[in-house]
Write a protein that holds these residues in place. Structure first.
Motif, PDB file in Angstrom:
ATOM      1  N   LEU A   1       0.767  -1.092   0.143  1.00  0.00           N
ATOM      2  CA  LEU A   1      -0.005  -0.140   0.015  1.00  0.00           C
ATOM      3  C   LEU A   1       0.832   1.170   0.080  1.00  0.00           C
ATOM      4  O   LEU A   1       0.270   2.361   0.234  1.00  0.00           O
ATOM      5  N   ARG A   2       1.979   1.129  -0.174  1.00  0.00           N
ATOM      6  CA  ARG A   2       3.091   2.078  -0.269  1.00  0.00           C
ATOM      7  C   ARG A   2       2.477   3.394  -1.262  1.00  0.00           C
ATOM      8  O   ARG A   2       2.624   4.555  -1.020  1.00  0.00           O
ATOM      9  N   ASP A   3       2.039   3.086  -2.279  1.00  0.00           N
ATOM     10  CA  ASP A   3       1.426   4.095  -3.454  1.00  0.00           C
ATOM     11  C   ASP A   3      -0.155   3.416  -3.408  1.00  0.00           C
ATOM     12  O   ASP A   3      -0.343   2.601  -4.391  1.00  0.00           O
ATOM     13  N   PRO A   4      -0.889   3.818  -2.674  1.00  0.00           N
ATOM     14  CA  PRO A   4      -2.477   3.470  -2.762  1.00  0.00           C
ATOM     15  C   PRO A   4      -3.036   3.752  -4.062  1.00  0.00           C
ATOM     16  O   PRO A   4      -3.841   2.642  -4.457  1.00  0.00           O
ATOM     17  N   GLU A   5      -2.663   4.630  -4.707  1.00  0.00           N
ATOM     18  CA  GLU A   5      -3.470   4.947  -6.102  1.00  0.00           C
ATOM     19  C   GLU A   5      -2.998   3.665  -6.788  1.00  0.00           C
ATOM     20  O   GLU A   5      -3.705   3.260  -7.919  1.00  0.00           O
ATOM     21  N   ARG A   6      -1.698   3.481  -7.133  1.00  0.00           N
ATOM     22  CA  ARG A   6      -1.203   2.632  -7.859  1.00  0.00           C
ATOM     23  C   ARG A   6      -1.585   1.127  -7.519  1.00  0.00           C
ATOM     24  O   ARG A   6      -2.048   0.427  -8.620  1.00  0.00           O
ATOM     25  N   MET A   7      -1.849   0.837  -6.454  1.00  0.00           N
ATOM     26  CA  MET A   7      -2.331  -0.697  -5.770  1.00  0.00           C
ATOM     27  C   MET A   7      -3.731  -0.523  -6.215  1.00  0.00           C
ATOM     28  O   MET A   7      -4.219  -1.675  -6.657  1.00  0.00           O
ATOM     29  N   ARG A   8      -4.565   0.614  -6.342  1.00  0.00           N
ATOM     30  CA  ARG A   8      -5.959   0.517  -6.837  1.00  0.00           C
ATOM     31  C   ARG A   8      -6.016   0.384  -8.034  1.00  0.00           C
ATOM     32  O   ARG A   8      -6.916  -0.531  -8.471  1.00  0.00           O
TER      33      ARG A   8
ATOM     34  N   ARG B   1      -8.913  -0.915   6.628  1.00  0.00           N
ATOM     35  CA  ARG B   1      -9.544   0.340   6.163  1.00  0.00           C
ATOM     36  C   ARG B   1      -9.489   0.433   4.548  1.00  0.00           C
ATOM     37  O   ARG B   1     -10.401   0.802   3.962  1.00  0.00           O
ATOM     38  N   PHE B   2      -8.357  -0.044   4.212  1.00  0.00           N
ATOM     39  CA  PHE B   2      -8.054  -0.041   2.638  1.00  0.00           C
ATOM     40  C   PHE B   2      -8.952  -1.089   1.916  1.00  0.00           C
ATOM     41  O   PHE B   2      -9.524  -0.498   0.751  1.00  0.00           O
ATOM     42  N   THR B   3      -9.219  -2.012   2.535  1.00  0.00           N
ATOM     43  CA  THR B   3     -10.043  -2.970   1.899  1.00  0.00           C
ATOM     44  C   THR B   3     -11.669  -2.780   1.887  1.00  0.00           C
ATOM     45  O   THR B   3     -12.307  -3.314   1.264  1.00  0.00           O
ATOM     46  N   GLU B   4     -12.082  -1.721   3.018  1.00  0.00           N
ATOM     47  CA  GLU B   4     -13.631  -1.298   2.789  1.00  0.00           C
ATOM     48  C   GLU B   4     -13.740  -0.430   1.831  1.00  0.00           C
ATOM     49  O   GLU B   4     -14.911   0.052   1.904  1.00  0.00           O
ATOM     50  N   ASP B   5     -12.868   0.131   1.152  1.00  0.00           N
ATOM     51  CA  ASP B   5     -13.225   1.159   0.196  1.00  0.00           C
ATOM     52  C   ASP B   5     -14.286   0.424  -0.751  1.00  0.00           C
ATOM     53  O   ASP B   5     -14.131  -0.753  -1.417  1.00  0.00           O
TER      54      ASP B   5
ATOM     55  N   ASP C   1      10.349   2.791  -0.360  1.00  0.00           N
ATOM     56  CA  ASP C   1       9.773   3.193  -1.403  1.00  0.00           C
ATOM     57  C   ASP C   1      10.310   2.575  -2.477  1.00  0.00           C
ATOM     58  O   ASP C   1       9.723   2.201  -3.666  1.00  0.00           O
ATOM     59  N   LEU C   2      11.784   2.176  -2.957  1.00  0.00           N
ATOM     60  CA  LEU C   2      12.238   1.567  -3.708  1.00  0.00           C
ATOM     61  C   LEU C   2      11.914   0.065  -3.813  1.00  0.00           C
ATOM     62  O   LEU C   2      11.504  -0.130  -5.138  1.00  0.00           O
ATOM     63  N   GLU C   3      11.665  -0.684  -2.903  1.00  0.00           N
ATOM     64  CA  GLU C   3      11.058  -1.980  -3.061  1.00  0.00           C
ATOM     65  C   GLU C   3       9.823  -2.147  -3.287  1.00  0.00           C
ATOM     66  O   GLU C   3       9.366  -3.037  -4.062  1.00  0.00           O
ATOM     67  N   ALA C   4       9.040  -1.164  -2.929  1.00  0.00           N
ATOM     68  CA  ALA C   4       7.568  -1.172  -3.359  1.00  0.00           C
ATOM     69  C   ALA C   4       7.600  -0.690  -4.616  1.00  0.00           C
ATOM     70  O   ALA C   4       6.740  -1.447  -5.518  1.00  0.00           O
ATOM     71  N   GLU C   5       8.315   0.152  -5.170  1.00  0.00           N
ATOM     72  CA  GLU C   5       8.300   0.270  -6.617  1.00  0.00           C
ATOM     73  C   GLU C   5       8.864  -0.752  -7.499  1.00  0.00           C
ATOM     74  O   GLU C   5       7.881  -1.109  -8.531  1.00  0.00           O
TER      75      GLU C   5
END
Length: 889
Positions: free
Chosen positions: A519-526, A560-564, A651-655
């Motif tokens: 979830l480091r970049d929530p929009e990208r995961m979305r 909370r992320f899953t409840e969107d 950040d680097l490893e999430a990317e």
């Protein structure tokens, strides 16, 4: 109102069905499909609800039992399963072949005692929390399958580990249901009808007592000590109330009971049943470290009457210590004053807990850098002649982490090996795979090679669809538990897609495992999850330690992320992760995600269980994956280990994770043939099951423990106990000699007496043939002051290798130096050897002296070493001439 105590009333089984009770009490049913199928016949609905043979027998309609008692087909099936269990427990297996194939100098263990704080055998016996317990359970199961004469030793927790639920706002809530031993597959150890009770002296002239429950795991007895007996005062009755509950004072009492009480329970079990006495004791983590001092007490105060040093030599020879933590924070460390309190010294400093042993001597076994701390892992290493980490990488990390126990040795010389963990195939391989292999769970790896791509894809799709059904059921149940109404939960009926790429992430919510890295970049995961053409769905599960608010916060963030509303059909958090849930997730996920901070994952076996079922790993190269990833069984997430800023590293490893998903994993899954089969993906599945599957088996792990650790320890134990412990007394005397005289041992000088040519007049490569070859071997002579020691009581080695700019020798080659029979003018013994560099480049040499004794397993074992007196400059100028080394790289 709540019951104060619970008990189970069972209708007596008809005589014709008496074997059902015996089958229910042997936990082999937990991994034996024919036994499970037999119980399912009794009442399919009740079996589906419970999955627990004893509960099934307690709740089934007596009329149904009477009907089955007259059913010849059922009785024949019952007899077949009963006879199969008898063959399984009675026939010789792998261990018998191993023992019969040993040489005359080798000895097979007559029995092995395996101590662990937790055991994960089955969800019906909830005395485990996570990876350590599951590993211990799989160890017992594989030992049973292989026929090892092993005895498991642990604690019986009245509340076990907690059940996890979620509050309405997603915060973890713990519930501790009471374990009723009478409703579990346990029998009380008795002697002439009376319960066996082990007793341990506590400070204040109190006594901690524990009864012993026995769980039968195939061929293996598992002894579980239970302090909840009326003879104990209330405080001591609570010693075994919860797994990993309470404060340090509570924890040390548990570990005293496990180590000291566990040895006493083993002795009682052996006396009553006639089981062979263990010749090897295995400490699965430092929790069981007190078993070593209890064994020393036995030998010191018992019929053997050995002094402490001799008894310690005997115990060390037959003790094995396995460390599971790659970080100091994971080690059990107690205040020294607390340890002294429980050792309970009398006026002479002798322990009342361990009569005959000195409090000061025992406390020194846990010594570490902090003088106020007692380190359980350090005691484990000091009392275990053989030790190991649980993956190759973890072995290397452990050698670095515990190098201070062996000062003067490079980390790669520290005598800590490794046995990579494994998982029990019959437990974790999905039934669909076993059926594809003709019901032989051991043949799955071979069978998959002959299956067509269509068949493999159909199997994987069926397992994914089953997981989707489970996700819907469990998500609805979790919502109800959180207080939502059925009307509010209508959306759960259609979440997840049986055809979508499904990723799993299930493990303890420890910070280093980075539950929220995805979830480091929530929009990208979305965007990844909601892609209309290439959808991805994510199943997450795991528990945080009750005292770990940081871990609970991570869970809440995920929930909370899953409840969107836009995401809840593609990502779920399933509470109360246990063995039952794990089997469905491992089988149904296409990809297993693991992104710990390298190298903090000692092994991590969840990805192994997924791989066994055809799941492809997407993981940081840590733990087991570091040594087994081959590019065809999944994807390695690049690690930014050199980055010291934790946020930047994340950040680097999430990317890197997002890129792998978007550019490799997802396209490969959705790249389909005309028949709708992702051919390349299926080939990776085939490769994973057939090639990786056998390597991750617990049977491989237990065979390695047997050949590399148990067998050598048993041989060493037999050797050191021979002739009324004469070798142990000799080793003790030798160690006393070292205590007195090691400071007198010195290398006063190191001479080189010339090079030896390997080929006279041969041309030097690259010189045009005008120069002549330089010599390739250098003779070194060490001037060694031995003090009270003799030349055959030490090992003298010359070391040569490439050097760094600051003079450090890297990857030295050690060459044994032999006494020349001469002494120098000062009376020092001369040792000499010829050394030959095997690589080109700048080299250096040195020498060292180490203790040597036939009862030591490694020259570095005692952590004693002497190098030449003074600095490199004191030894003379460094060589600058070029030397030709034939064959050097």
């Amino acid at each position: 109102m709540k019951a104060f105590r619970r008990f189970t009333v069972r209708v007596p089984l008809p005589t014709e069905l008496a074997d059902l009770s015996r089958l229910a009490h042997n936990l082999r049913w937990a991994w034996h499909q024919p036994t499970q199928d037999l119980f399912a016949i009794l009442d399919p609905d009740l079996w589906s609800q419970t999955g627990d043979p004893l509960r099934l027998l307690a709740e089934i309609d007596p009329a149904r039992l009477a009907q089955l008692a007259a059913d010849r087909d059922f009785l024949d099936r019952l007899a077949a399963v009963r006879d199969d269990l008898a063959r399984y427990t009675g026939e010789p297996r792998w261990f018998a072949d191993y023992a019969s194939g040993l040489s005359s100098e080798q000895v097979a263990p007559q029995a092995i005692a395996y101590f662990s704080m937790e055991f994960g055998i089955s969800e019906v016996l909830p005395i485990y929390s996570g990876g350590l317990g599951i590993l211990a359970g799989d160890h017992l199961k594989a030992a049973s399958d292989l026929g090892l004469p092993l005895i498991g030793v642990g604690l019986f927790y009245r509340s076990g580990y907690f059940h996890q639920s979620l509050s309405r706002d997603g915060w973890q809530i713990e519930r501790y249901p009471v374990n009723d031993p009478t409703s579990l597959p346990l029998t009380l150890l008795t002697d002439d009808g009376d319960p066996v009770v082990v007793s341990i002296a506590m400070p204040g002239e109190r006594t901690l007592r524990a009864q012993v429950w026995v769980a039968t795991v195939g061929r293996i007895p598992l002894l579980l000590l239970d302090a909840d007996v009326p003879a104990n005062v209330e405080e001591l009755r609570g010693v075994t109330d919860r797994l990993y509950g309470g404060d340090q004072d509570h924890r040390i009492k548990q570990e005293i009971l496990l180590g000291i009480g566990g040895v006493r329970a083993v002795r009682e079990y052996v006396r009553i049943t006639g089981h062979p006495e263990p010749s090897v004791f295995h400490m699965n983590e430092g929790h069981a470290g007190f078993l070593g001092v209890e064994r020393i007490r036995e030998l010191s105060s018992g019929p053997a009457g050995l002094d402490f040093d001799t008894a310690e030599a005997v115990v060390r020879a037959s003790n094995i210590f396995t460390t599971h933590t790659p970080v100091p924070a994971g080690i059990d460390r107690f205040p020294r004053d607390m340890v002294r309190h429980y050792l309970d010294g009398d006026g002479t400093g002798t322990s009342r807990l361990l009569p005959g042993l000195s409090v000061a001597t025992v406390v020194d076994l846990g010594d570490e850098g902090d003088p106020g701390v007692f380190n359980m892992a350090h005691m484990g290493f000091r009392l275990g002649q053989r030790s190991n980490g649980v993956s190759r990488l973890h072995g290397a990390v452990s050698r670095e982490m515990f190098a201070d126990l062996w000062p003067g040795f490079d980390s790669d010389e520290v005598p800590i090996g490794s046995v990579t963990n494994g998982v029990h195939g019959p437990t974790w391989t999905a039934r669909r795979w076993q059926e594809a292999a003709g019901g032989d769970e051991e043949a799955v790896a071979r069978a998959v090679t002959s299956l067509s791509s269509d068949e493999i894809w159909r199997l994987r799709s069926d397992m994914r669809a089953h997981l989707v059904d489970e996700v819907r059921r469990r998500t609805h149940a979790s919502g109800r538990d959180r207080g939502f109404s059925d009307a509010e939960l209508g959306w759960t009926a259609d979440i997840f897609d049986p055809a979508a790429l499904t990723i799993g992430f299930a493990r303890r919510a420890a910070t280093y495992k980075r539950l929220t890295l995805m979830l480091r970049d929530p929009e990208r995961m979305r965007r990844i999850l909601t892609d209309p053409d290439r959808p991805v769905q994510l199943v997450i599960a795991g528990k945080a330690h009750p005292a770990d608010d940081g871990g609970k916060s991570l869970i809440q963030q995920v929930v909370r992320f899953t409840e969107d509303p836009e995401l809840r059909e593609r990502i779920v958090f399933l509470p109360d992760y246990d063995i039952s849930m794990a089997r469905d997730i491992y089988a149904g996920c296409d990809v297993w995600l693991n992104n710990p901070v390298r190298p903090m994952e000692a092994c991590g076996t969840s990805g192994m269980k997924s791989a066994m079922n055809g799941g492809l790993n997407l993981s940081i190269l840590d733990g087991w994956w570091d040594e087994m990833a081959d590019g065809e069984n999944g994807w390695a997430i690049p690690s930014a280990e050199g980055v010291t800023d934790d946020h930047r590293r994340d950040d680097l490893e999430a990317e890197a994770l997002y890129e792998l998903l978007e550019e490799s994993v997802i396209p490969l899954f959705y790249n389909r043939s005309a028949d709708g089969v992702p051919e390349r993906w299926v080939e990776m599945v085939r490769h994973t099951v057939s090639r990786l599957g056998p390597d991750v088996q617990a049977s491989r792990m237990v065979r390695e423990y047997t050949t590399a650790l148990y067998g050598p320890a048993a041989t060493q134990y037999a050797s050191i106990c021979a002739d009324a412990y004469a070798p142990a007394r000799d080793l003790a005397s030798y160690r006393q000699l070292l205590d007195r005289g090691w400071t007198a041992v010195q290398i006063a000088g190191l001479d080189e007496s010339g090079w030896t040519e390997t080929a006279a007049d041969s041309p030097v490569s690259g010189t045009g043939g005008d120069d002549r070859a330089r010599p390739a071997s250098l003779t070194l002579t060490a001037h060694v002051a031995l003090g009270e020691l003799t030349p055959d009581e030490v090992a003298v080695q010359a070391l040569v290798g490439r050097v760094t700019d600051d003079g450090e020798i890297r990857e030295p080659i050690a060459v044994a130096m032999s006494p020349t029979g001469a002494v120098d003018p000062s009376g020092r013994t001369l040792f000499a050897a010829a050394v030959t560099p095997t690589r080109s480049g700048r080299h250096g040499y040195t020498a060292r002296v180490l203790p040597r004794h036939p009862q030591l397993s490694d020259d570095a074992e005692l952590g004693l070493v002497r190098y030449p007196v003074g600095t490199a400059d004191d030894a003379g100028p460094s060589r600058t001439e070029t030397v030709l080394v034939p064959g050097a790289s």
